[in-house]
Design an enzyme around this catalytic site. Structure first.
Site, mmCIF file in Angstrom:
data_model
loop_
_atom_site.group_PDB
_atom_site.id
_atom_site.type_symbol
_atom_site.label_atom_id
_atom_site.label_comp_id
_atom_site.label_asym_id
_atom_site.label_seq_id
_atom_site.Cartn_x
_atom_site.Cartn_y
_atom_site.Cartn_z
ATOM 1 N N HIS A 129 28.495 44.149 43.372
ATOM 2 C CA HIS A 129 28.256 43.097 42.377
ATOM 3 C C HIS A 129 27.189 42.097 42.803
ATOM 4 C CE1 HIS A 129 32.545 43.954 40.617
ATOM 5 N NE2 HIS A 129 31.651 44.866 40.279
ATOM 6 N N SER A 132 42.289 43.201 42.328
ATOM 7 C CA SER A 132 43.306 43.343 41.292
ATOM 8 C C SER A 132 43.208 44.681 40.567
ATOM 9 C CB SER A 132 43.205 42.183 40.299
ATOM 10 O OG SER A 132 41.899 42.117 39.783
HETATM 11 C C1 BJW Z 1 45.051 39.234 48.344
HETATM 12 C C2 BJW Z 1 45.038 38.058 49.104
HETATM 13 C C3 BJW Z 1 45.150 38.219 50.501
HETATM 14 C C4 BJW Z 1 44.857 37.490 47.054
HETATM 15 N N1 BJW Z 1 45.254 39.466 51.036
HETATM 16 N N2 BJW Z 1 45.159 40.451 48.892
HETATM 17 C C5 BJW Z 1 37.103 47.867 28.326
HETATM 18 C C6 BJW Z 1 37.692 48.864 29.054
HETATM 19 C C7 BJW Z 1 37.156 49.267 30.278
HETATM 20 C C8 BJW Z 1 36.025 48.668 30.791
HETATM 21 C C9 BJW Z 1 35.430 47.683 30.063
HETATM 22 C C10 BJW Z 1 35.972 47.290 28.847
HETATM 23 N N3 BJW Z 1 35.198 46.295 28.367
HETATM 24 C C11 BJW Z 1 34.209 46.060 29.239
HETATM 25 C C12 BJW Z 1 34.346 46.897 30.277
HETATM 26 C C13 BJW Z 1 33.480 46.959 31.463
HETATM 27 C C14 BJW Z 1 33.716 45.800 32.400
HETATM 28 C C15 BJW Z 1 35.183 45.742 32.809
HETATM 29 O O1 BJW Z 1 35.629 46.434 33.699
HETATM 30 N N4 BJW Z 1 35.970 44.874 32.190
HETATM 31 C C16 BJW Z 1 37.404 44.782 32.469
HETATM 32 C C17 BJW Z 1 37.786 43.319 32.665
HETATM 33 C C18 BJW Z 1 38.157 45.457 31.368
HETATM 34 N N5 BJW Z 1 32.863 46.071 33.543
HETATM 35 C C19 BJW Z 1 31.594 45.757 33.525
HETATM 36 O O2 BJW Z 1 31.090 45.150 32.608
HETATM 37 C C20 BJW Z 1 30.766 46.236 34.693
HETATM 38 N N6 BJW Z 1 29.635 46.910 34.175
HETATM 39 C C21 BJW Z 1 29.745 48.067 33.494
HETATM 40 O O3 BJW Z 1 30.814 48.642 33.396
HETATM 41 O O4 BJW Z 1 28.595 48.509 32.924
HETATM 42 C C22 BJW Z 1 28.706 49.559 31.937
HETATM 43 C C23 BJW Z 1 29.358 49.000 30.688
HETATM 44 C C24 BJW Z 1 28.834 47.906 30.054
HETATM 45 C C25 BJW Z 1 29.442 47.375 28.898
HETATM 46 C C26 BJW Z 1 30.616 47.938 28.398
HETATM 47 C C27 BJW Z 1 31.168 49.040 29.058
HETATM 48 C C28 BJW Z 1 30.538 49.563 30.191
HETATM 49 C C29 BJW Z 1 30.263 45.054 35.506
HETATM 50 C C30 BJW Z 1 31.384 44.318 36.162
HETATM 51 C C31 BJW Z 1 30.827 43.104 36.910
HETATM 52 C C32 BJW Z 1 31.947 42.205 37.431
HETATM 53 N N7 BJW Z 1 31.397 40.979 37.842
HETATM 54 C C33 BJW Z 1 32.232 39.984 38.489
HETATM 55 C C34 BJW Z 1 31.397 38.710 38.711
HETATM 56 C C35 BJW Z 1 30.397 38.921 39.832
HETATM 57 C C36 BJW Z 1 29.591 37.705 40.089
HETATM 58 C C37 BJW Z 1 30.425 36.543 40.536
HETATM 59 O O5 BJW Z 1 31.212 36.629 41.484
HETATM 60 O O6 BJW Z 1 30.271 35.500 39.930
HETATM 61 O O7 BJW Z 1 32.743 40.481 39.710
HETATM 62 S S1 BJW Z 1 33.720 39.615 37.580
HETATM 63 C C38 BJW Z 1 34.755 39.413 38.973
HETATM 64 O O8 BJW Z 1 35.779 40.425 39.009
HETATM 65 C C39 BJW Z 1 33.850 39.685 40.186
HETATM 66 C C40 BJW Z 1 34.757 40.475 41.063
HETATM 67 O O9 BJW Z 1 33.995 41.217 41.999
HETATM 68 C C41 BJW Z 1 35.515 41.327 40.092
HETATM 69 C C42 BJW Z 1 36.775 41.902 40.631
HETATM 70 O O10 BJW Z 1 37.695 40.920 40.959
HETATM 71 P P1 BJW Z 1 38.622 41.116 42.231
HETATM 72 O O11 BJW Z 1 37.800 41.159 43.461
HETATM 73 O O12 BJW Z 1 39.550 42.223 42.014
HETATM 74 O O13 BJW Z 1 39.378 39.691 42.269
HETATM 75 P P2 BJW Z 1 40.727 39.234 41.540
HETATM 76 O O14 BJW Z 1 40.778 37.750 41.615
HETATM 77 O O15 BJW Z 1 40.878 39.847 40.234
HETATM 78 O O16 BJW Z 1 41.884 39.840 42.462
HETATM 79 C C43 BJW Z 1 42.163 39.364 43.766
HETATM 80 C C44 BJW Z 1 43.241 40.253 44.350
HETATM 81 O O17 BJW Z 1 43.431 39.883 45.699
HETATM 82 C C45 BJW Z 1 44.597 40.129 43.659
HETATM 83 O O18 BJW Z 1 45.120 41.441 43.436
HETATM 84 C C46 BJW Z 1 45.465 39.379 44.685
HETATM 85 O O19 BJW Z 1 46.827 39.802 44.676
HETATM 86 C C47 BJW Z 1 44.811 39.795 45.967
HETATM 87 N N8 BJW Z 1 44.933 38.836 47.094
HETATM 88 N N9 BJW Z 1 44.937 36.978 48.313
HETATM 89 C C48 BJW Z 1 45.263 40.508 50.235
HETATM 90 N N10 BJW Z 1 45.164 37.119 51.364
#
Ligand code: BJW
Ligand code: ZN
Length: 244
Positions: free
Chosen positions: A124, A194
């Site tokens: 990302h 997550s």
């Molecule tokens: C611990 C802990 C400890 C806490 N020890 N554990 C419908 C269906 C399917 C897909 C799509 C849809 N509509 C749109 C989409 C596509 C979309 C998507 O997936 N959306 C979903 C929400 C449904 N994806 C995209 O758009 C991606 N591009 C793409 O697919 O292109 C093609 C396409 C385009 C258009 C339509 C369809 C396809 C791009 C995704 C980019 C994500 N960007 C971000 C922001 C980055 C910049 C920034 O940081 O500002 O990335 S969003 C945000 O979420 C960030 C993260 O990397 C990402 C993931 O989050 P993460 O890391 O999982 O964090 P959390 O907070 O969710 O979870 C933390 C976890 O840690 C928890 O489980 C806790 O329990 C745990 N935890 N402390 C161990 N100490």
């Protein structure tokens, strides 16, 4: 089979790692939580009255670039004094022991590099890089805070953080590097994510389908808990060092 204790799960994973030639790790915001970085979907995933995920979109930036820049400037300020934690450092040590090791991260904080990992795939992007919305030039800039609406020194157009927002494509070269690592990995660990945001969310299943032994390490349950080969509950900063 009777339910395994956490200690039993950890020793199984240790054994798998000891004989593995190729390992992939996917990390998410949870691995940086113990460094003090807010996660996205936790109760700390809020900035002012906004949800972090609502500002990480091209639509938000087009509509109000000042607001989105204010948000990223705030995050740069929060990140600047923070440091990698024992979870990051354990992965550095692991990389030294495994012949083929790939660290795929969704995080934009750059902590895996700071900690010392070599083979890092940043899905990302990186918050310390800026990309010109006009000419596409990418630069590294650690200034905090950046000026209001920072401009490109080459063409004067508005700069944006070099990160991947919702609805944007991931860099195909980077994505390919990640899939290649999954294809060859014998063990994969999915840490602190997550499992909601695609395409990263499916990577554990991709590796499993290709024959990898897949392990989740997370504080809480995710959609993949009970689906992977092992699900170790706990903080990554406490769990990962136990694998060494
Ligand atoms: C611990 C802990 C400890 C806490 N020890 N554990 C419908 C269906 C399917 C897909 C799509 C849809 N509509 C749109 C989409 C596509 C979309 C998507 O997936 N959306 C979903 C929400 C449904 N994806 C995209 O758009 C991606 N591009 C793409 O697919 O292109 C093609 C396409 C385009 C258009 C339509 C369809 C396809 C791009 C995704 C980019 C994500 N960007 C971000 C922001 C980055 C910049 C920034 O940081 O500002 O990335 S969003 C945000 O979420 C960030 C993260 O990397 C990402 C993931 O989050 P993460 O890391 O999982 O964090 P959390 O907070 O969710 O979870 C933390 C976890 O840690 C928890 O489980 C806790 O329990 C745990 N935890 N402390 C161990 N100490
Ligand atoms: Zn430019």
């Amino acid at each position: 089979m009777a339910e395994l204790t956490r200690d039993e799960q950890i020793s199984i994973l240790k054994e798998k790692l000891a004989s593995a030639k190729s390992v992939a790790v996917l990390t998410g915001a949870g691995i940086s939580a113990e460094s003090g970085v807010p996660t996205f979907r936790g109760k700390d995933g809020l900035w002012k009255q906004y949800r972090a995920t609502d500002l990480a979109t091209p639509e938000a930036f087009a509509q109000d670039p000042r607001l989105v820049w204010e948000f990223y400037n705030w995050r740069r300020e929060v990140l600047k004094p923070l440091k990698p934690n024992p979870g990051h450092f354990a992965l550095v040590e692991l990389e030294k022991r495994i012949p083929r090791f790939t660290l795929i991260t969704q995080n934009i904080d750059g902590f895996h590099h700071t900690a010392g990992n070599q083979n890092v795939v940043e899905l990302h992007g990186n918050i310390w890089r800026l990309r010109c919305t006009g000419c596409g030039t990418v630069t590294e800039d650690r200034t905090v805070p950046l000026p209001d609406l920072p401009a490109c020194s080459k063409c004067g157009a508005l700069l944006r953080p070099d990160v991947v927002w919702f609805g944007e494509m991931l860099d195909p070269t980077i994505l390919e590097a990640a899939y290649e690592a999954l294809q060859f990995s014998q063990v994969m660990m999915v840490v602190g994510t997550s499992g909601i945001v695609q395409p990263a969310a499916s990577m554990g299943m991709n590796a499993k389908r290709q024959g990898a032994f897949v392990v989740e390490i997370n504080l809480e349950a995710t959609p993949y808990t009970g689906v992977y080969d092992l699900n170790i509950q706990g903080k990554s900063g406490e769990t990962l060092p136990l694998l060494l």
